[in-house]
Write an enzyme that holds these catalytic residues in place. Structure first.
Site, short mmCIF file in Angstrom:
data_model
loop_
_atom_site.label_atom_id
_atom_site.label_comp_id
_atom_site.label_asym_id
_atom_site.label_seq_id
_atom_site.Cartn_x
_atom_site.Cartn_y
_atom_site.Cartn_z
CG PHE A 10 44.13 8.55 73.34
CD1 PHE A 10 43.21 7.90 74.15
CD2 PHE A 10 44.13 9.95 73.33
CE1 PHE A 10 42.30 8.62 74.94
CE2 PHE A 10 43.23 10.68 74.11
CZ PHE A 10 42.32 10.00 74.91
CG ASN A 86 50.31 -4.55 77.67
OD1 ASN A 86 49.91 -5.24 76.74
ND2 ASN A 86 51.58 -4.18 77.79
N GLY A 87 47.08 -1.15 79.18
CA GLY A 87 46.01 -0.67 80.05
C GLY A 87 44.63 -0.82 79.46
CG HIS A 145 47.52 9.41 80.42
ND1 HIS A 145 46.57 8.83 81.26
CD2 HIS A 145 46.86 10.35 79.72
CE1 HIS A 145 45.40 9.39 81.05
NE2 HIS A 145 45.54 10.32 80.12
CG LEU A 202 52.41 8.20 69.87
CD1 LEU A 202 53.56 7.23 69.63
CD2 LEU A 202 51.15 7.73 69.15
CG HIS A 207 47.61 14.75 80.08
ND1 HIS A 207 47.03 15.19 81.26
CD2 HIS A 207 46.86 13.71 79.66
CE1 HIS A 207 45.97 14.45 81.53
NE2 HIS A 207 45.84 13.55 80.56
#
Length: 260
Positions: A10, A86-87, A145, A202, A207
């Protein structure tokens, strides 16, 4: 035949946490696949733009990276995602890879962290390795998340497995179930006195810093303290955990062995 290793995450705009987490994963993957030239891509357009504007640091998105590899004559590309579930983000990568598959002889993608039952058990073992020594009335609460994607259930599954196995931890999510209110309810029912907060991400980015560890009114730390539970936050991304980094290596190795 020119071979490449492309590691996709990300991303993060924090240089220190990028080094400790993303770059640590990249280095471990590169060491495990020494016959391949290393490349990086981020999926977050917002982070890519911020790094370019603030630091004049250019990082490709996955499509740009694949296009560059094709233009440079690479025929065999191994890709590893550093995503947790797996999003949406992982599915986007898979879609982009399929678009570029005709341009390569071999194009393989390693799966995210939580992709099999064994992954959940292995992750629990790895998380135990990084936890502080706990007293009987202490727990660790991991902040995931969350997702609007149906893969959000991964967080509840991990939380259930921890509880069922007697592991002294709980899992909540910022943007989906299980919410922090539910976690607090369970902690109070167990008469937990103190909680250690850790990111199930990660990197320890926005956040973790703001939603988990800050003194803001709606942070997890504040909500726990208002519920009468002492809270200590640990700003350590999962990329700092060698055992978790190795899980990504194993996922890519499995994909390569299966010829996927």
């Amino acid at each position: 035949m020119k071979k490449a290793l492309l590691v996709i995450s990300f991303g993060t705009s924090y240089a220190e946490t990028r080094e400790k987490n993303i770059e640590s994963c990249e280095k471990q993957l590169a060491a495990a696949f020494p016959g391949r030239d290393f490349f990086r891509a981020f999926t977050s357009g917002m982070i890519i733009r911020k790094l370019k504007e603030r630091d004049n640091l250019h990082i490709n998105n996955p499509e740009e990276a694949l296009r560059h590899l094709h233009e440079q004559g690479y025929e065999d590309v191994a890709i590893q995602s550093l995503h947790v579930i797996n999003g949406d983000e992982y599915e986007k990568i898979v879609g982009q890879v399929e678009k570029y598959r005709p341009f390569f002889r071999y194009l393989r993608v390693g799966k995210p962290l939580l992709s099999s039952f064994e992954d959940y058990s292995q992750l629990i073992d790895a998380l135990h390795f990084q936890m502080p020594e706990l007293k009987a009335d202490e727990r660790v609460v991991f902040m995931g998340h969350g997702a609007t994607h149906h893969a959000f259930s991964a967080y509840a599954c991990l939380d259930h497995m921890m509880t069922n196995s007697g592991f002294p931890g709980r899992v909540g999510a910022v943007e989906s179930y299980p919410e922090i209110d539910l976690i607090i309810k369970g902690l109070k029912a167990e008469n937990v006195r103190k909680v250690h907060l850790m990111p199930l991400m990660l990197v320890a980015g926005d956040h973790a810093i703001n939603d988990m560890a800050s003194d803001e009114e709606d942070s997890w730390k504040t909500q726990l303290e208002q519920a009468g539970i002492e809270a200590t936050a640990w700003l350590q991304g999962m990329g700092e955990n060698n055992m978790i980094r190795q899980m990504f290596v194993e996922h890519l190795a499995q994909t390569m062995d299966n010829g996927e």
